[in-house]
Write a protein that holds these residues in place. Structure first.
Motif, PDB file in Angstrom:
ATOM      1  N   VAL A 284      18.450 114.846  22.992  1.00 44.35           N
ATOM      2  CA  VAL A 284      17.393 114.398  22.076  1.00 44.35           C
ATOM      3  C   VAL A 284      17.585 112.925  21.739  1.00 44.35           C
ATOM      4  CG1 VAL A 284      16.446 114.654  19.754  1.00 44.35           C
ATOM      5  CG2 VAL A 284      16.926 116.683  21.135  1.00 44.35           C
ATOM      6  N   ALA A 285      18.836 112.516  21.529  1.00 40.80           N
ATOM      7  CA  ALA A 285      19.116 111.109  21.227  1.00 40.80           C
ATOM      8  C   ALA A 285      18.743 110.219  22.406  1.00 40.80           C
ATOM      9  CB  ALA A 285      20.602 110.945  20.883  1.00 40.80           C
ATOM     10  N   ARG A 286      19.035 110.667  23.621  1.00 35.92           N
ATOM     11  CA  ARG A 286      18.627 109.877  24.794  1.00 35.92           C
ATOM     12  C   ARG A 286      17.112 109.745  24.864  1.00 35.92           C
ATOM     13  NH1 ARG A 286      22.398 113.245  28.661  1.00 35.92           N
ATOM     14  NH2 ARG A 286      24.389 112.140  28.484  1.00 35.92           N
ATOM     15  N   GLY A 287      16.409 110.853  24.623  1.00 33.48           N
ATOM     16  CA  GLY A 287      14.956 110.792  24.642  1.00 33.48           C
ATOM     17  C   GLY A 287      14.409 109.870  23.575  1.00 33.48           C
ATOM     18  N   ALA A 288      14.986 109.932  22.369  1.00 37.59           N
ATOM     19  CA  ALA A 288      14.542 109.063  21.276  1.00 37.59           C
ATOM     20  C   ALA A 288      14.769 107.595  21.622  1.00 37.59           C
ATOM     21  CB  ALA A 288      15.288 109.435  19.998  1.00 37.59           C
ATOM     22  N   LYS A 289      15.890 107.329  22.278  1.00 33.39           N
ATOM     23  CA  LYS A 289      16.184 105.949  22.666  1.00 33.39           C
ATOM     24  C   LYS A 289      15.153 105.435  23.664  1.00 33.39           C
ATOM     25  CE  LYS A 289      19.980 103.068  24.372  1.00 33.39           C
ATOM     26  NZ  LYS A 289      21.399 103.066  24.870  1.00 33.39           N
ATOM     27  N   ARG A 290      14.769 106.295  24.600  1.00 32.30           N
ATOM     28  CA  ARG A 290      13.759 105.879  25.578  1.00 32.30           C
ATOM     29  C   ARG A 290      12.409 105.673  24.924  1.00 32.30           C
ATOM     30  NH1 ARG A 290      14.584 109.374  31.116  1.00 32.30           N
ATOM     31  NH2 ARG A 290      16.877 109.378  31.160  1.00 32.30           N
ATOM     32  N   TYR A 291      12.024 106.580  24.021  1.00 33.23           N
ATOM     33  CA  TYR A 291      10.746 106.429  23.338  1.00 33.23           C
ATOM     34  C   TYR A 291      10.730 105.159  22.488  1.00 33.23           C
ATOM     35  CZ  TYR A 291       8.860 110.995  24.634  1.00 33.23           C
ATOM     36  OH  TYR A 291       8.348 112.054  25.335  1.00 33.23           O
ATOM     37  N   THR A 292      11.867 104.846  21.876  1.00 37.97           N
ATOM     38  CA  THR A 292      11.955 103.598  21.121  1.00 37.97           C
ATOM     39  C   THR A 292      11.758 102.400  22.033  1.00 37.97           C
ATOM     40  OG1 THR A 292      13.496 104.613  19.541  1.00 37.97           O
ATOM     41  CG2 THR A 292      13.450 102.199  19.649  1.00 37.97           C
ATOM     42  N   TYR A 293      12.342 102.466  23.220  1.00 33.92           N
ATOM     43  CA  TYR A 293      12.165 101.379  24.191  1.00 33.92           C
ATOM     44  C   TYR A 293      10.698 101.259  24.607  1.00 33.92           C
ATOM     45  CZ  TYR A 293      12.202  98.985  28.686  1.00 33.92           C
ATOM     46  OH  TYR A 293      11.920  98.148  29.728  1.00 33.92           O
ATOM     47  N   TYR A 294      10.046 102.408  24.877  1.00 32.12           N
ATOM     48  CA  TYR A 294       8.652 102.379  25.317  1.00 32.12           C
ATOM     49  C   TYR A 294       7.738 101.783  24.247  1.00 32.12           C
ATOM     50  CZ  TYR A 294      10.016 105.561  29.095  1.00 32.12           C
ATOM     51  OH  TYR A 294      10.603 106.125  30.196  1.00 32.12           O
ATOM     52  N   THR A 295       7.992 102.157  22.995  1.00 30.96           N
ATOM     53  CA  THR A 295       7.059 101.769  21.927  1.00 30.96           C
ATOM     54  C   THR A 295       7.375 100.410  21.314  1.00 30.96           C
ATOM     55  OG1 THR A 295       8.419 102.982  20.320  1.00 30.96           O
ATOM     56  CG2 THR A 295       6.573 104.158  21.309  1.00 30.96           C
ATOM     57  N   THR A 296       8.509  99.834  21.630  1.00 27.98           N
ATOM     58  CA  THR A 296       8.855  98.524  21.053  1.00 27.98           C
ATOM     59  C   THR A 296       9.075  97.483  22.137  1.00 27.98           C
ATOM     60  OG1 THR A 296      11.187  99.185  20.923  1.00 27.98           O
ATOM     61  CG2 THR A 296       9.829  99.541  18.966  1.00 27.98           C
ATOM     62  N   LYS A 297      10.223  97.530  22.785  1.00 25.07           N
ATOM     63  CA  LYS A 297      10.601  96.460  23.701  1.00 25.07           C
ATOM     64  C   LYS A 297       9.658  96.361  24.900  1.00 25.07           C
ATOM     65  CE  LYS A 297      15.504  96.676  22.505  1.00 25.07           C
ATOM     66  NZ  LYS A 297      16.883  96.891  23.008  1.00 25.07           N
ATOM     67  N   MET A 298       9.322  97.495  25.515  1.00 22.82           N
ATOM     68  CA  MET A 298       8.502  97.438  26.719  1.00 22.82           C
ATOM     69  C   MET A 298       7.108  96.902  26.403  1.00 22.82           C
ATOM     70  SD  MET A 298       7.569 100.443  29.466  1.00 22.82           S
ATOM     71  CE  MET A 298       6.324 101.199  28.409  1.00 22.82           C
ATOM     72  N   TYR A 299       6.458  97.459  25.360  1.00 24.71           N
ATOM     73  CA  TYR A 299       5.120  97.016  25.020  1.00 24.71           C
ATOM     74  C   TYR A 299       5.115  95.597  24.462  1.00 24.71           C
ATOM     75  CZ  TYR A 299       3.461 101.750  25.798  1.00 24.71           C
ATOM     76  OH  TYR A 299       3.147 102.940  26.370  1.00 24.71           O
ATOM     77  N   ALA A 300       6.176  95.238  23.766  1.00 31.16           N
ATOM     78  CA  ALA A 300       6.265  93.863  23.266  1.00 31.16           C
ATOM     79  C   ALA A 300       6.329  92.888  24.433  1.00 31.16           C
ATOM     80  CB  ALA A 300       7.495  93.725  22.375  1.00 31.16           C
ATOM     81  N   ARG A 301       7.072  93.241  25.473  1.00 31.87           N
ATOM     82  CA  ARG A 301       7.156  92.363  26.640  1.00 31.87           C
ATOM     83  C   ARG A 301       5.806  92.255  27.345  1.00 31.87           C
ATOM     84  NH1 ARG A 301      10.578  95.035  29.289  1.00 31.87           N
ATOM     85  NH2 ARG A 301       9.207  95.944  30.875  1.00 31.87           N
ATOM     86  N   VAL A 302       5.096  93.369  27.444  1.00 32.62           N
ATOM     87  CA  VAL A 302       3.780  93.344  28.086  1.00 32.62           C
ATOM     88  C   VAL A 302       2.814  92.480  27.289  1.00 32.62           C
ATOM     89  CG1 VAL A 302       1.790  94.758  28.734  1.00 32.62           C
ATOM     90  CG2 VAL A 302       4.109  95.588  29.179  1.00 32.62           C
ATOM     91  N   LEU A 303       2.847  92.620  25.966  1.00 31.33           N
ATOM     92  CA  LEU A 303       1.958  91.808  25.131  1.00 31.33           C
ATOM     93  C   LEU A 303       2.264  90.327  25.259  1.00 31.33           C
ATOM     94  CD1 LEU A 303       1.833  94.017  21.898  1.00 31.33           C
ATOM     95  CD2 LEU A 303      -0.021  93.630  23.535  1.00 31.33           C
ATOM     96  N   ARG A 304       3.548  89.987  25.305  1.00 29.74           N
ATOM     97  CA  ARG A 304       3.919  88.579  25.448  1.00 29.74           C
ATOM     98  C   ARG A 304       3.442  88.023  26.790  1.00 29.74           C
ATOM     99  NH1 ARG A 304       8.812  90.219  22.887  1.00 29.74           N
ATOM    100  NH2 ARG A 304       9.802  90.498  24.948  1.00 29.74           N
ATOM    101  N   GLU A 305       3.534  88.851  27.844  1.00 27.65           N
ATOM    102  CA  GLU A 305       3.109  88.407  29.161  1.00 27.65           C
ATOM    103  C   GLU A 305       1.609  88.125  29.201  1.00 27.65           C
ATOM    104  OE1 GLU A 305       4.386  91.442  31.785  1.00 27.65           O
ATOM    105  OE2 GLU A 305       6.492  90.835  31.788  1.00 27.65           O
ATOM    106  N   HIS A 306       0.826  88.907  28.430  1.00 26.48           N
ATOM    107  CA  HIS A 306      -0.628  88.750  28.492  1.00 26.48           C
ATOM    108  C   HIS A 306      -1.192  87.771  27.471  1.00 26.48           C
ATOM    109  CE1 HIS A 306      -0.302  92.439  30.899  1.00 26.48           C
ATOM    110  NE2 HIS A 306      -1.528  92.161  31.332  1.00 26.48           N
ATOM    111  N   PHE A 307      -0.509  87.606  26.327  1.00 30.23           N
ATOM    112  CA  PHE A 307      -1.113  86.840  25.248  1.00 30.23           C
ATOM    113  C   PHE A 307      -0.279  85.636  24.812  1.00 30.23           C
ATOM    114  CE2 PHE A 307      -2.625  91.240  24.696  1.00 30.23           C
ATOM    115  CZ  PHE A 307      -3.979  91.024  24.885  1.00 30.23           C
ATOM    116  N   ALA A 308       0.985  85.588  25.206  1.00 30.00           N
ATOM    117  CA  ALA A 308       1.825  84.473  24.758  1.00 30.00           C
ATOM    118  C   ALA A 308       1.414  83.177  25.467  1.00 30.00           C
ATOM    119  CB  ALA A 308       3.287  84.787  25.028  1.00 30.00           C
TER     120      ALA A 308
END
Length: 308
Positions: A284-308
């Motif tokens: 469960v902790a591994r899954g939570a860590k991945r979901y945290t990555y998907y909803t924060t770091k990954m999407y933040a990087r995508v947003l920066r690539e498109h709008f920064a």
């Protein structure tokens, strides 16, 4: 066991469908790996017991000796190797949106849970399913052979450890032969003469090596540089020495799990329950860590690539 059959009847074929459609390499041969083969064995045996009890009305289709041997083997495998795999394999995680990940979680976590019910709640199971599960042999079970805790494969088949080790080698030897004959060359991108090759099939060995194990094994056992290992991963060009190091490590890990995890689970209900709770928390902790990555770091990087 009913949950195991019901969930497995959907998850395992669904993942196989996905693996057959995987790109760039077909992953259907992943089902030859140890954890998959053990689940197939357990699944088939439970279905045979259900057929024997429900359809054949328990008329001796499966002997008590066969039932005991199967239980012994699966007890060690489920509570030893598969339980340990939950700890050491980083891809075993709880991610509800991904059927492939959930199937991987299912084949590693459910067998120890099923064996917990058989080991520590056998009276209730026998009461409700007397024609399917006899479990009359549980009181006379012993984990190690009477000769001692160390034995050669094929000895001590009346014990949990002896049966589990024998079952492991019934997988290990054919799998090594398969890899030596055809498997190790299937994903390679370059022929022996140096010409390009278009591979179709992948194997768990090649996939595991590509995920960083090649770098570790190359550094520890072969004195290989990181760049050399990365080049091998890019071409799936692992040699027989790499393969045998991998299989020996697999063998040592499996045998260690029989002793270090399987035996305490067999001896103590509290330890067995603790291990199930611990690995459940871990996945469960591994899954939570991945979901945290998907909803924060990954999407933040995508947003920066498109709008920064």
């Amino acid at each position: 066991w009913l949950v195991y059959l019901i969930e497995g009847s959907w998850l395992i074929p669904r993942k196989f469908y996905n693996m057959c459609r995987a790109k760039p390499l077909n992953q259907a041969l992943y089902y030859l790996d140890f954890c998959w083969c053990m689940n197939f064995t357990a699944f088939a045996m439970i279905l045979v017991l259900v057929f024997s009890g429900v359809v054949a009305h328990d008329e001796g289709l499966v002997s008590d000796a066969a039932r005991k041997s199967f239980f012994n083997a699966m007890m060690g495998v489920a509570c030893g190797t598969l339980m340990g795999a939950n700890i050491v394999l980083p891809f075993v995680a709880c991610m509800f949106h991904d059927v492939n990940t959930m199937t991987g979680l299912f084949i590693h976590l459910m067998p120890p849970m099923v064996m917990y019910t058989f080991m520590w709640h056998s009276a209730e199971i026998k009461e409700h399913w007397p024609y399917i599960f006899h479990l009359t042999y549980l009181e006379g079970l012993h984990y190690f052979p009477k000769e001692g805790i160390f034995f050669t494969p094929g000895d001590g088949l009346e014990s949990v450890a002896g049966s589990s080790v024998a079952l492991y080698f019934l997988w290990w030897i054919p799998y090594v032969c398969f890899q030596l004959l055809v498997g190790i060359d299937l994903p390679k991108k370059i022929n022996e003469d140096g010409t390009p090759k278009k591979p179709k099939w992948d194997t768990v060995f090649h996939s595991t090596m590509r995920q960083g194990l090649c770098i570790t094994l190359g550094k520890v056992f072969r004195g290989r540089s990181k760049n050399e290992s990365i080049a091998l991963c890019m071409e799936n060009n692992f040699d027989l020495i790499d393969f045998f190091i991998y299989m020996i490590c697999h063998l040592v890990a499996a045998m260690s799990a029989f002793y270090l995890i399987g035996y305490p689970c067999f001896s103590s209900q509290e330890f067995h329950l603790f291990m199930i709770i611990f690995v459940t928390w871990l996945v469960v902790a591994r899954g939570a860590k991945r979901y945290t990555y998907y909803t924060t770091k990954m999407y933040a990087r995508v947003l920066r690539e498109h709008f920064a």
